[in-house]
Write a protein that holds these residues in place. Structure first.
Motif, PDB file in Angstrom:
ATOM      1  N   MET B   1       0.847  -1.199   0.000  1.00 57.39           N
ATOM      2  CA  MET B   1       0.000   0.000   0.000  1.00 57.39           C
ATOM      3  C   MET B   1       0.878   1.242   0.000  1.00 57.39           C
ATOM      4  SD  MET B   1      -2.982   0.982   2.743  1.00 57.39           S
ATOM      5  CE  MET B   1      -1.838   1.670   3.930  1.00 57.39           C
ATOM      6  N   ALA B   2       0.609   2.163  -0.908  1.00 55.69           N
ATOM      7  CA  ALA B   2       1.431   3.367  -0.999  1.00 55.69           C
ATOM      8  C   ALA B   2       0.964   4.406   0.012  1.00 55.69           C
ATOM      9  CB  ALA B   2       1.358   3.938  -2.405  1.00 55.69           C
ATOM     10  N   THR B   3       1.880   4.827   0.845  1.00 53.92           N
ATOM     11  CA  THR B   3       1.570   5.889   1.801  1.00 53.92           C
ATOM     12  C   THR B   3       2.391   7.106   1.406  1.00 53.92           C
ATOM     13  OG1 THR B   3       1.401   4.162   3.442  1.00 53.92           O
ATOM     14  CG2 THR B   3       1.471   6.404   4.257  1.00 53.92           C
ATOM     15  N   PRO B   4       1.782   8.271   1.359  1.00 53.09           N
ATOM     16  CA  PRO B   4       2.569   9.454   0.990  1.00 53.09           C
ATOM     17  C   PRO B   4       3.722   9.657   1.961  1.00 53.09           C
ATOM     18  CG  PRO B   4       0.213   9.960   1.070  1.00 53.09           C
ATOM     19  CD  PRO B   4       0.386   8.590   1.647  1.00 53.09           C
ATOM     20  N   SER B   5       4.847  10.069   1.450  1.00 58.25           N
ATOM     21  CA  SER B   5       5.993  10.353   2.310  1.00 58.25           C
ATOM     22  C   SER B   5       5.773  11.695   2.999  1.00 58.25           C
ATOM     23  CB  SER B   5       7.262  10.427   1.478  1.00 58.25           C
ATOM     24  OG  SER B   5       7.204  11.588   0.675  1.00 58.25           O
ATOM     25  N   ALA B   6       6.655  11.992   3.938  1.00 58.74           N
ATOM     26  CA  ALA B   6       6.554  13.253   4.670  1.00 58.74           C
ATOM     27  C   ALA B   6       6.541  14.433   3.703  1.00 58.74           C
ATOM     28  CB  ALA B   6       7.728  13.364   5.623  1.00 58.74           C
ATOM     29  N   THR B   7       7.433  14.358   2.705  1.00 61.18           N
ATOM     30  CA  THR B   7       7.533  15.470   1.761  1.00 61.18           C
ATOM     31  C   THR B   7       6.250  15.588   0.939  1.00 61.18           C
ATOM     32  OG1 THR B   7       9.773  14.661   1.549  1.00 61.18           O
ATOM     33  CG2 THR B   7       9.176  16.527   0.178  1.00 61.18           C
ATOM     34  N   GLU B   8       5.745  14.421   0.488  1.00 60.54           N
ATOM     35  CA  GLU B   8       4.514  14.438  -0.297  1.00 60.54           C
ATOM     36  C   GLU B   8       3.358  15.033   0.506  1.00 60.54           C
ATOM     37  OE1 GLU B   8       4.630  10.321  -1.192  1.00 60.54           O
ATOM     38  OE2 GLU B   8       5.272  10.636  -3.246  1.00 60.54           O
ATOM     39  N   TRP B   9       3.319  14.653   1.784  1.00 60.95           N
ATOM     40  CA  TRP B   9       2.267  15.199   2.640  1.00 60.95           C
ATOM     41  C   TRP B   9       2.342  16.719   2.679  1.00 60.95           C
ATOM     42  CZ3 TRP B   9      -2.213  13.773   4.100  1.00 60.95           C
ATOM     43  CH2 TRP B   9      -2.489  12.425   4.330  1.00 60.95           C
ATOM     44  N   SER B  10       3.556  17.235   2.867  1.00 60.22           N
ATOM     45  CA  SER B  10       3.650  18.687   3.003  1.00 60.22           C
ATOM     46  C   SER B  10       3.288  19.367   1.697  1.00 60.22           C
ATOM     47  CB  SER B  10       5.038  19.107   3.484  1.00 60.22           C
ATOM     48  OG  SER B  10       6.018  18.545   2.667  1.00 60.22           O
ATOM     49  N   LEU B  11       3.586  18.690   0.542  1.00 58.96           N
ATOM     50  CA  LEU B  11       3.172  19.248  -0.744  1.00 58.96           C
ATOM     51  C   LEU B  11       1.655  19.202  -0.888  1.00 58.96           C
ATOM     52  CD1 LEU B  11       5.911  17.782  -3.093  1.00 58.96           C
ATOM     53  CD2 LEU B  11       5.610  20.164  -2.439  1.00 58.96           C
ATOM     54  N   LEU B  12       1.099  18.039  -0.517  1.00 58.04           N
ATOM     55  CA  LEU B  12      -0.360  17.877  -0.599  1.00 58.04           C
ATOM     56  C   LEU B  12      -1.069  18.950   0.213  1.00 58.04           C
ATOM     57  CD1 LEU B  12      -0.866  14.015  -0.197  1.00 58.04           C
ATOM     58  CD2 LEU B  12      -1.546  15.409  -2.147  1.00 58.04           C
ATOM     59  N   PRO B  70      -0.326   5.241  11.960  1.00 55.12           N
ATOM     60  CA  PRO B  70       0.827   5.529  12.821  1.00 55.12           C
ATOM     61  C   PRO B  70       2.051   6.028  12.066  1.00 55.12           C
ATOM     62  CG  PRO B  70      -0.231   3.521  13.536  1.00 55.12           C
ATOM     63  CD  PRO B  70      -0.943   3.940  12.271  1.00 55.12           C
ATOM     64  N   GLY B  71       2.333   5.454  10.901  1.00 54.81           N
ATOM     65  CA  GLY B  71       3.508   5.875  10.136  1.00 54.81           C
ATOM     66  C   GLY B  71       3.409   7.326   9.682  1.00 54.81           C
ATOM     67  N   GLU B  72       2.240   7.675   9.159  1.00 60.88           N
ATOM     68  CA  GLU B  72       2.032   9.056   8.689  1.00 60.88           C
ATOM     69  C   GLU B  72       2.049  10.017   9.874  1.00 60.88           C
ATOM     70  OE1 GLU B  72      -1.781   9.020   6.763  1.00 60.88           O
ATOM     71  OE2 GLU B  72      -1.339   7.090   5.834  1.00 60.88           O
ATOM     72  N   PHE B  73       1.428   9.566  10.959  1.00 55.23           N
ATOM     73  CA  PHE B  73       1.394  10.382  12.156  1.00 55.23           C
ATOM     74  C   PHE B  73       2.818  10.654  12.648  1.00 55.23           C
ATOM     75  CE2 PHE B  73       0.847  10.823  16.821  1.00 55.23           C
ATOM     76  CZ  PHE B  73       0.056  11.945  16.811  1.00 55.23           C
ATOM     77  N   ALA B  74       3.647   9.608  12.644  1.00 55.36           N
ATOM     78  CA  ALA B  74       5.040   9.754  13.085  1.00 55.36           C
ATOM     79  C   ALA B  74       5.784  10.761  12.201  1.00 55.36           C
ATOM     80  CB  ALA B  74       5.739   8.396  13.076  1.00 55.36           C
ATOM     81  N   ASP B  75       5.536  10.694  10.890  1.00 51.13           N
ATOM     82  CA  ASP B  75       6.159  11.665   9.974  1.00 51.13           C
ATOM     83  C   ASP B  75       5.762  13.092  10.338  1.00 51.13           C
ATOM     84  OD1 ASP B  75       7.562   9.955   8.421  1.00 51.13           O
ATOM     85  OD2 ASP B  75       6.044   9.796   6.832  1.00 51.13           O
ATOM     86  N   ARG B  76       4.478  13.265  10.536  1.00 50.74           N
ATOM     87  CA  ARG B  76       3.937  14.576  10.903  1.00 50.74           C
ATOM     88  C   ARG B  76       4.619  15.117  12.154  1.00 50.74           C
ATOM     89  NH1 ARG B  76       1.300  18.305   8.388  1.00 50.74           N
ATOM     90  NH2 ARG B  76       0.379  17.351   6.574  1.00 50.74           N
ATOM     91  N   VAL B  77       4.707  14.227  13.149  1.00 52.15           N
ATOM     92  CA  VAL B  77       5.282  14.641  14.427  1.00 52.15           C
ATOM     93  C   VAL B  77       6.752  15.010  14.251  1.00 52.15           C
ATOM     94  CG1 VAL B  77       5.914  13.843  16.740  1.00 52.15           C
ATOM     95  CG2 VAL B  77       3.637  13.353  15.824  1.00 52.15           C
ATOM     96  N   ARG B  78       7.460  14.187  13.494  1.00 54.79           N
ATOM     97  CA  ARG B  78       8.887  14.442  13.276  1.00 54.79           C
ATOM     98  C   ARG B  78       9.120  15.827  12.688  1.00 54.79           C
ATOM     99  NH1 ARG B  78      10.002   9.236  12.523  1.00 54.79           N
ATOM    100  NH2 ARG B  78       9.120   9.143  10.426  1.00 54.79           N
ATOM    101  N   ARG B  79       8.227  16.256  11.811  1.00 57.77           N
ATOM    102  CA  ARG B  79       8.419  17.525  11.133  1.00 57.77           C
ATOM    103  C   ARG B  79       7.824  18.707  11.904  1.00 57.77           C
ATOM    104  NH1 ARG B  79       5.885  17.918   6.680  1.00 57.77           N
ATOM    105  NH2 ARG B  79       4.523  16.141   7.011  1.00 57.77           N
ATOM    106  N   SER B  80       7.274  18.425  13.078  1.00 63.81           N
ATOM    107  CA  SER B  80       6.711  19.496  13.901  1.00 63.81           C
ATOM    108  C   SER B  80       7.733  19.912  14.951  1.00 63.81           C
ATOM    109  CB  SER B  80       5.451  19.006  14.607  1.00 63.81           C
ATOM    110  OG  SER B  80       4.536  18.494  13.672  1.00 63.81           O
ATOM    111  N   SER B  81       7.568  21.124  15.431  1.00 61.34           N
ATOM    112  CA  SER B  81       8.459  21.526  16.518  1.00 61.34           C
ATOM    113  C   SER B  81       7.738  21.468  17.863  1.00 61.34           C
ATOM    114  CB  SER B  81       8.993  22.933  16.261  1.00 61.34           C
ATOM    115  OG  SER B  81       7.928  23.808  15.998  1.00 61.34           O
ATOM    116  N   LEU B  82       6.427  21.354  17.817  1.00 64.29           N
ATOM    117  CA  LEU B  82       5.663  21.337  19.066  1.00 64.29           C
ATOM    118  C   LEU B  82       4.437  20.449  18.898  1.00 64.29           C
ATOM    119  CD1 LEU B  82       5.155  22.557  21.922  1.00 64.29           C
ATOM    120  CD2 LEU B  82       3.868  24.381  20.803  1.00 64.29           C
TER     121      LEU B  82
END
Lengths: 156, 177
Positions: B1-12, B70-82
Motif C-alpha cells: 500500500m502506498a503511503t505518501p511520504s513526509a515530503t509528499e504530505w507537506s506538498l499535498l 501511525p507511520g504518517e502520524f510519526a512523519d507529521r510529528v517528526r516535522r513538527s516543533s511542538l
C-alpha cells in the motif's frame, strides 16, 4: 533469557489505543521468543508488532452498549482461536473483558497492569480486575495495598 | 500500500508544519480543537495541523484530518516543533520518543470528554516533567504554548524505548511460569 517457547504456552496481549498501546509496546522485550498474539483497536498497529499475530477489536467506552456487545463477541472469538495460557493487559475496558473471558472460559493465567495514567487512583476497570487478575498491578508505589494492587515497577 | 511520504504530505497540504494538534482517536476533544483553531486564527504566521478524530468541530484556521495511520502520524510529528495534545500518557511518550516539547490539556469527565478525570491527575503528574507544558483549562493554552516556545524551553526526553529491565524481568517470569 530462557527459551520461552519451550516453557510457556501462548500469550495474549490486549491493549486499547493511544497510551495503553504505547505502554504495551514498552513491555516488548518481555515477550522475546514467546508465542504472542497482540490485540488492539487500530489495524495499522499491526506493523509495529511484525513478528506476531495481530487482531483488531472495536474501540469502545463503557458508554457504548452495543459496542460492548460487539467487543465481547470479538474477544470471545479471538480467545477461542488463540487459546492462550496467559493473558496480559495494560488496562482499559477491552483488557478487563479479555481477562474475564479468558479466565472463565480457559482458566488462563491473567495479569492486569493498570495504566501509568492512573497516578492518583486505580482506574474503575482496574478495581473490577482484582477478582479475575492473578497478578494485579498498579504502576504507582503510593497506590499499592497489602492485598493488592501490587507495585512491581512501571513502564516509564 | 502506498503511503505518501513526509515530503509528499507537506506538498499535498501546502504548508510547513510546525505545530501538530492531536486529540487521539478514541473520543472527540472539541474544546482543544476549538481553542487551537482560535489560537491559529490569532497567529496567522504560524503553521498548525490538527488530527481531530471524531470531533464535531471542524477547524477553519488550520489544516486538519480525522485520523492518520501511525507511520504518517510519526512523519507529521517528526516535522513538527511542538505537539499540542490531550493529557494522556501517550502524548508524553510521543514527545519523549521524538524529543519534542508537548503542551497538554486534560479531558474532563464533566464535559464527557472522557469517562473519568484521570487526565487531570496525569496532567498534574506530568507538569513537572521536562518538556511537558500543562494547561489545566483552555484559557491557559496560549500561555502554555508561549512557555513551550520560549527561549530556553525544554523538549521531553527518554533514554530507552522500553520499560526498565527489572520490571520487564518480573513480567517475563510470570509469562513463562
Amino acid at each position: 533469557m530462557l527459551d520461552g517457547r519451550r516453557l510457556a504456552g501462548k500469550v495474549l496481549a490486549v491493549a486499547s489505543g493511544g497510551g495503553h498501546w504505547l505502554e504495551m509496546r514498552r513491555l516488548y522485550p518481555a515477550f522475546e521468543n514467546l508465542d504472542v498474539a497482540f490485540v488492539s483497536v487500530h489495524p495499522a498497529y499491526a506493523e509495529q508488532v511484525p513478528d506476531h499475530r495481530f487482531y483488531v477489536i472495536r474501540d469502545v467506552t463503557r458508554w457504548d452498549r452495543w459496542g460492548l456487545i460487539v467487543l465481547t463477541a470479538q474477544l470471545l472469538r479471538i480467545i477461542l482461536i488463540e487459546r492462550p495460557s496467559v493473558v496480559i493487559t495494560t488496562g482499559s475496558a477491552p483488557g478487563l473483558f479479555a481477562l474475564t473471558i479468558a479466565k472463565l472460559v480457559l482458566r488462563a493465567r491473567t495479569m492486569w497492569i493498570d495504566s501509568i495514567a492512573n497516578c492518583e487512583q486505580l482506574s474503575s476497570s482496574g478495581m473490577r480486575a482484582r477478582h479475575i487478575a492473578d497478578v494485579w498491578l498498579t504502576q504507582w508505589p503510593l497506590l499499592q495495598r497489602p492485598n493488592g494492587p501490587f507495585y512491581w515497577g512501571a513502564v516509564l | 500500500m502506498a503511503t505518501p511520504s513526509a515530503t509528499e504530505w507537506s506538498l499535498l497540504l501546502g504548508c510547513r508544519v510546525v505545530i501538530i494538534v492531536t486529540t487521539g482517536t478514541m473520543l472527540p476533544f472539541d474544546r482543544l480543537v476549538r481553542a487551537m483553531d482560535f489560537w491559529a486564527g490569532q497567529h496567522p504566521s504560524e503553521d498548525a495541523f490538527a488530527q481531530i478524530g471524531d470531533g464535531a468541530y471542524e477547524p477553519r484556521n488550520m489544516s486538519w484530518v480525522r485520523f492518520l495511520a501511525p507511520g504518517e502520524f510519526a512523519d507529521r510529528v517528526r516535522r513538527s516543533s511542538l505537539i499540542v495534545a490531550h493529557a494522556g500518557t501517550g502524548s508524553f511518550f510521543l514527545a519523549a520518543e521524538t524529543s519534542k516539547a508537548v503542551v497538554m490539556l486534560p479531558r474532563l469527565a464533566v464535559n464527557r470528554e472522557h469517562t473519568t478525570d484521570h487526565q487531570v491527575h496525569t496532567a498534574r503528574w506530568l507538569s513537572d516533567k521536562r518538556g511537558a507544558y500543562v494547561a489545566m483549562t483552555e484559557e491557559e493554552l496560549p500561555a502554555a504554548i508561549a512557555r513551550a516556545r520560549a527561549p530556553g524551553s525544554f523538549v521531553a526526553s527518554q533514554s530507552t524505548p522500553y520499560a526498565p529491565q527489572p520490571f520487564l524481568a518480573k513480567i517475563r517470569e510470570f509469562l513463562v511460569a
